[in-house]
Design a protein around this motif. Structure first.
Motif, PDB file in Angstrom:
ATOM      1  N   LYS A 188       0.839  -1.383  -0.059  1.00  0.00           N
ATOM      2  CA  LYS A 188       0.008   0.050  -0.172  1.00  0.00           C
ATOM      3  C   LYS A 188       0.839   1.160   0.121  1.00  0.00           C
ATOM      4  O   LYS A 188       2.078   1.323   0.507  1.00  0.00           O
ATOM      5  CB  LYS A 188      -1.052   0.092   1.044  1.00  0.00           C
ATOM      6  CG  LYS A 188      -0.442   0.063   2.682  1.00  0.00           C
ATOM      7  CD  LYS A 188      -1.379   0.229   3.580  1.00  0.00           C
ATOM      8  CE  LYS A 188      -0.819   0.513   4.704  1.00  0.00           C
ATOM      9  NZ  LYS A 188      -2.004   0.662   5.887  1.00  0.00           N
ATOM     10  N   TYR A 203      -3.999   0.692  -2.599  1.00  0.00           N
ATOM     11  CA  TYR A 203      -3.747  -0.679  -2.392  1.00  0.00           C
ATOM     12  C   TYR A 203      -3.389  -1.333  -3.501  1.00  0.00           C
ATOM     13  O   TYR A 203      -3.854  -0.884  -4.751  1.00  0.00           O
ATOM     14  CB  TYR A 203      -4.701  -1.369  -1.628  1.00  0.00           C
ATOM     15  CG  TYR A 203      -4.968  -1.212  -0.163  1.00  0.00           C
ATOM     16  CD1 TYR A 203      -4.283  -2.175   0.578  1.00  0.00           C
ATOM     17  CD2 TYR A 203      -5.496  -0.101   0.515  1.00  0.00           C
ATOM     18  CE1 TYR A 203      -4.584  -1.918   2.229  1.00  0.00           C
ATOM     19  CE2 TYR A 203      -5.514   0.194   1.801  1.00  0.00           C
ATOM     20  CZ  TYR A 203      -5.194  -0.790   2.638  1.00  0.00           C
ATOM     21  OH  TYR A 203      -5.087  -0.649   4.055  1.00  0.00           O
ATOM     22  N   SER A 232      -9.282   0.828  -2.301  1.00  0.00           N
ATOM     23  CA  SER A 232      -7.961   0.127  -3.172  1.00  0.00           C
ATOM     24  C   SER A 232      -7.997   0.514  -4.483  1.00  0.00           C
ATOM     25  O   SER A 232      -9.007   1.172  -4.983  1.00  0.00           O
ATOM     26  CB  SER A 232      -8.843  -1.283  -3.282  1.00  0.00           C
ATOM     27  OG  SER A 232      -9.938  -1.322  -3.967  1.00  0.00           O
ATOM     28  N   GLN A 237      -9.280  -5.902  -5.569  1.00  0.00           N
ATOM     29  CA  GLN A 237      -8.915  -5.529  -4.051  1.00  0.00           C
ATOM     30  C   GLN A 237     -10.208  -5.342  -3.374  1.00  0.00           C
ATOM     31  O   GLN A 237     -10.823  -6.119  -2.399  1.00  0.00           O
ATOM     32  CB  GLN A 237      -8.262  -4.224  -3.767  1.00  0.00           C
ATOM     33  CG  GLN A 237      -7.927  -4.020  -2.380  1.00  0.00           C
ATOM     34  CD  GLN A 237      -6.877  -4.975  -1.875  1.00  0.00           C
ATOM     35  OE1 GLN A 237      -5.913  -5.186  -2.572  1.00  0.00           O
ATOM     36  NE2 GLN A 237      -7.038  -5.329  -0.883  1.00  0.00           N
TER      37      GLN A 237
END
Length: 279
Positions: A188, A203, A232, A237
């Motif tokens: 991340k 992310y 994300s 994700q």
DNA sequence: AAGCTTTGACCTATA
DNA sequence: TTATAGGTCAAAGCT
């Protein structure tokens, strides 16, 4: 953010309620591919009805959106852009939910137009601290970056910081984190403003393991936060949100109790720490 | 002493 | 081919 619609933003945000309460968007939610493979910056948002019109994300777009107009759950302030997560109100009182989603101001011709990046800001901090209401405040708070990050972006996973860099795209430095779980490739990127606020979390990749238990706080990750606010970069994700981002009611309750007990102690530790730094 | 962050150097992708 | 920007490495220092 030029080609990212509000629904993209919501769909990719990993906000639990959109999975649990699909009616929020009139039944619309992102298609799940099931590939399981992490997509990086090449990932493009799926075609959406309201995503094709504008270069930027504007509140007029929002207001014109039938999705939003038909939704009694979301009210966007035209002055602040605050987006309250009222969808949580069904089962829990989240009036103290501290996050705000915003689009990043971006050059119209920015080459990163297709890249999904979302800003996450600490709304509560802004509301409480008058200084934060002033755009462009040069207020500097000397807080170690790891402290800021663990405070605001803890998602239950263990993260190891492996780099920090000032990027041109943003005036704020980016911190790079890897998941500490063995063989987990999840990473991340956390962008932190000079006043200590996290302005963006990206992310990359998916966790290939369940979230660690809460019973023992990981060192260096001092607080457990509901990660509903975390965004994300990839649709995979959010697809994995059943693993990464969903909290059961039980977990939320235990989190609350733990958080409540721990908070004061942690505040004291931080104050002491900051004092030491100031000396 | 272990595990963490910091930070400059290096690597890689892209225009 | 080169310049630039973003991402990663790894040694050093800190807690």
């Amino acid at each position: 953010m030029s080609s990212t619609s509000f629904t993209d933003l919501l769909a990719s945000s990993g906000v639990d309620c959109y999975e649990q309460n699909e009616d929020f968007l009139g039944g619309f939610y992102p298609e799940r591919t099931g590939s399981g493979l992490p997509k990086f910056k090449t990932a493009q948002p799926p075609p959406l009805p309201i995503s094709q019109a504008s270069h930027g994300f504007s509140f007029s777009d929002l207001l014109d959106s039938p999705l939003l107009l038909s939704s009694s759950h979301s009210l966007i302030s035209p002055t602040t852009g605050a987006f309250p997560y009222q969808c949580f109100n069904g089962t829990n009182n989240h009036s103290d939910f501290p996050w705000q989603l915003q689009t990043q101001p971006q050059q119209p011709n920015a080459s990163s137009a297709l890249q999904e990046t979302y800003a996450v800001q600490d709304l509560q901090k802004k509301q409480e601290d008058p200084v934060h209401r002033e755009f462009g405040s040069d207020r500097q708070v000397k807080v170690p970056s790891y402290m800021v990050v663990s405070r605001n972006s803890n998602d239950g996973y263990g993260w190891k910081k492996y780099g920090q860099k000032q990027v041109k795209k943003s005036e704020n430095p980016r911190s790079y984190f890897k998941c500490t779980y063995p063989n987990c490739v999840s990473k991340k990127i956390v962008e932190t403003a000079s006043d200590g606020q996290i302005t963006e979390i990206i992310y990359k990749g998916s966790h290939n393991h369940p979230k660690p238990e809460f019973t023992k706080r990981p060192s260096g990750s001092r607080r457990m936060f509901n990660t509903s606010s975390v965004v994300s970069e990839t649709h995979e994700q959010s697809e994995n949100s059943s693993i990464s981002f969903e909290y059961s009611d039980l977990e939320q309750k235990s989190f609350k109790s733990e958080y409540g007990e721990v908070e004061e102690e942690e505040e004291q530790l931080e104050i002491k720490r900051l004092k030491r730094e100031g000396e």
